[in-house]
Design an enzyme around this catalytic site. Structure first.
Site, PDB file in Angstrom:
ATOM      1  N   LYS A 207       1.350  -5.314  -6.297  1.00 40.79           N
ATOM      2  CA  LYS A 207       0.274  -6.086  -6.029  1.00 40.79           C
ATOM      3  C   LYS A 207       0.824  -7.442  -5.593  1.00 40.79           C
ATOM      4  O   LYS A 207       0.320  -8.169  -4.748  1.00 40.79           O
ATOM      5  CB  LYS A 207      -0.669  -6.521  -7.355  1.00 40.79           C
TER       6      LYS A 207
HETATM    7  C1  LIG Z   1      -2.400  -1.077  -8.670  1.00 49.64           C
HETATM    8  C2  LIG Z   1      -1.293   0.015  -9.135  1.00 49.64           C
HETATM    9  C3  LIG Z   1      -1.163   1.066  -8.417  1.00 49.64           C
HETATM   10  C4  LIG Z   1      -2.371   1.844  -7.869  1.00 49.64           C
HETATM   11  O1  LIG Z   1      -2.491   1.137  -6.603  1.00 49.64           O
HETATM   12  P1  LIG Z   1      -3.700   1.157  -5.704  1.00 49.64           P
HETATM   13  O2  LIG Z   1      -3.674   0.604  -4.242  1.00 49.64           O
HETATM   14  O3  LIG Z   1      -5.050   1.193  -6.418  1.00 49.64           O
HETATM   15  O4  LIG Z   1      -3.920   2.831  -5.167  1.00 49.64           O
HETATM   16  C5  LIG Z   1      -0.177   1.894  -8.835  1.00 49.64           C
HETATM   17  N1  LIG Z   1       1.008   1.520  -9.628  1.00 49.64           N
HETATM   18  C6  LIG Z   1       0.886   0.155 -10.140  1.00 49.64           C
HETATM   19  C7  LIG Z   1       1.974  -0.174 -10.990  1.00 49.64           C
HETATM   20  C8  LIG Z   1      -0.047  -0.696  -9.724  1.00 49.64           C
HETATM   21  O5  LIG Z   1      -0.226  -1.844 -10.238  1.00 49.64           O
END
Ligand SMILES: *Cc1c(COP(=O)(O)O)cnc(C)c1O
Length: 486
Positions: free
Chosen positions: A99
């Site tokens: 993120k």
């Molecule tokens: C948010 C997240 C995901 C999923 O990502 P999306 O964009 O919601 O599909 C997978 N792994 C981790 C560690 C995340 O923080």
């Protein structure tokens, strides 16, 4: 509609998501240039294609500032494992999850966007999080002038480490509230607040404009496109492939934001083979790709990969919009059906198109643990639980490809690694050793002893920090908290 407007508004007035009017292409010459660049330059180059009203130099400065916060120099390193698979490590940022790739850049896109649009109001950002977005958004926006940020997370739906990360955040403009419910409850609650007249009136009185940092914001999506180009560049410059060769990407998926960015990269001309959509036990997407029927009315499971514990996958709306031939009416109808009945379905032609670009599969908790264990034993590579889901699915995908056509040359496969193993220390330690520890930091220490992998500074720093935020509310009291905060 400009990029600035899409970022500032977050969501359209009718509740729909913003999409690019067309996909800017990256020509082979531009691709060559990308290959010679470092990560911030690559990111700025991709961003400027969507945010063409932004100053290019300022975008580059913003990307440099954002990715300078990542440990060890490279923000998106590609690692080759001994079995020939590649890991795209996106977890070296300030909060140890992918993120950060977007949320370190979003504050700039938003602030500049407000300037471009002549907006004088302050901005309130409401976030619903399954754990990782919350902390990344808090870090991105804390102490940023003219912004307040408030994060809601499911009280029992995040890991201890995620909770500690969020509740120890510094800054006078931040607030964190736990909600009794799951992630979908939080997300629905935030959406309801954003659309309520009560909230609109309150904000007007206080001089605020509402925006979102959730993965439906286009400003989250655009920076994510860059790392797919970057990974491909790294494969070319290290002579693993020739330009034009197809590469598969396997992405652990929840809200469909990360993998959608890969699809957008493909639309921009990146030679992508299959996009492998990996789910945990909450396999709503796997079923959708199998039969074209989306059905969120099903049991919700809490798993070791909490950031993928999602039944309403928001960014999928953007994919079905593309597949429908960009039919906004049809897409709106389906989203209405989703919010009213929890279901919608697509036609046979759309299903075929979907399956042309994507392959979807899921894995359960045992499969994830086994895969994490095997990869550590066989290749010395420790991975987090979300990445474990992806790796397990990627392996099964490769086996299937070999079985379907034993003589075919398989595309290289890049598995997207979305979190540091230290972010989910108890579950990772359990997977690697079978041992349970109660304390997250004890888990961190044991993983360190076992793997010798460096412990991220940001996690070390919160160990003895007392939590600042302790409020827990029911879904119906979320708005009250917003009121208090303003
Ligand atoms: C948010 C997240 C995901 C999923 O990502 P999306 O964009 O919601 O599909 C997978 N792994 C981790 C560690 C995340 O923080």
């Amino acid at each position: 509609m400009t990029g600035a407007e899409a970022v500032v508004k977050g969501i359209a007035d009718d509740g729909g998501l913003f999409v690019p009017e067309n996909f800017p292409s990256v020509t082979p010459a531009e691709f060559d240039a990308l290959c010679g660049m470092d990560y911030p330059e690559r990111a700025a180059c991709i961003l400027s294609k969507y945010f063409d009203e932004y100053d290019k130099k300022e975008l580059l400065d913003a990307a440099k500032e954002a990715y300078a916060q990542f440990e060890d120099g490279d923000a998106a390193p590609l690692v080759r494992l001994d079995n020939g698979m590649y890991m795209l490590e996106l977890f070296h940022g300030p909060t140890c999850a992918f993120k950060d790739m977007a949320l370190t850049v979003l504050p700039h896109l938003l602030r500049k966007g407000c300037d471009l649009l002549g907006i004088k109001e302050k901005i309130l950002i409401l976030v619903a999080t399954s754990g990782d977005t919350g902390k990344a958004a808090l870090e991105g926006f804390r102490d940023k002038e003219g912004v307040k940020i408030m994060v809601f997370y499911p009280d029992d739906g995040v890991s201890k480490m995620q909770k500690l990360q969020m509740c120890t955040t510094d800054g006078d403009n931040v607030n964190v509230v736990a909600v009794r419910g799951n992630f979908d409850d939080c997300q629905t609650g935030v959406k309801r607040i954003m659309n309520s007249e009560k909230c609109k009136t309150l904000l007007k009185e206080r001089g605020y404009l509402l925006s979102s940092a959730n993965s439906i914001n286009f400003g989250r999506l655009a920076p994510q496109i860059a790392y797919y180009f970057s990974a491909y560049c790294d494969l070319v410059t290290s002579d693993q492939i020739k330009f034009g060769d197809k590469v598969d990407f396997c992405v652990p998926t929840g809200n469909f934001g990360n993998i959608l960015a890969a699809y957008y990269a493909k639309k921009m001309g990146l030679p992508v083979g299959k996009l492998v959509c990996a789910s945990n036990k909450n396999c709503v997407l796997t079923d959708f790709f199998a039969n074209g029927a989306y059905n969120a009315k099903r049991p919700f499971y809490r798993t070791m990969s909490p950031s993928m514990d999602i039944l309403i996958s928001s960014n999928l709306e953007r994919l079905i919009f593309e597949l429908s031939g960009r039919d906004a009416g049809k897409t709106a109808e389906r989203m209405k059906s989703l919010s009213q009945t929890g279901k919608y379905s697509v036609g046979a032609r759309e299903l075929a198109a979907m399956r042309e670009s994507f392959y979807a599969d899921c894995t359960d908790e045992d499969g994830t643990v086994e895969c994490m264990y095997d990869f550590f034993m066989d290749y010395g590579y420790p991975m987090d639980t979300h990445t474990g889901v992806a790796m397990s699915v990627a392996q099964r995908y490769e086996e299937k490809c070999k079985k379907d056509d034993p003589k075919a040359d398989l595309n290289p496969i890049v598995v997207v690694s979305t979190a540091s193993p230290y972010k989910f220390p108890q579950d990772v330690l359990y997977a690697l050793t079978g041992n349970d520890v109660k304390d997250s930091f004890k888990g961190v220490k044991r993983i360190h002893l076992l793997t010798a992998m460096k412990v991220p500074e940001s996690l070390k720093a919160i160990r003895y920090k007392p939590p600042r935020f302790k409020t827990v509310v029911g879904v119906d009291k979320m708005f009250e908290e917003v009121k208090k905060f303003l």
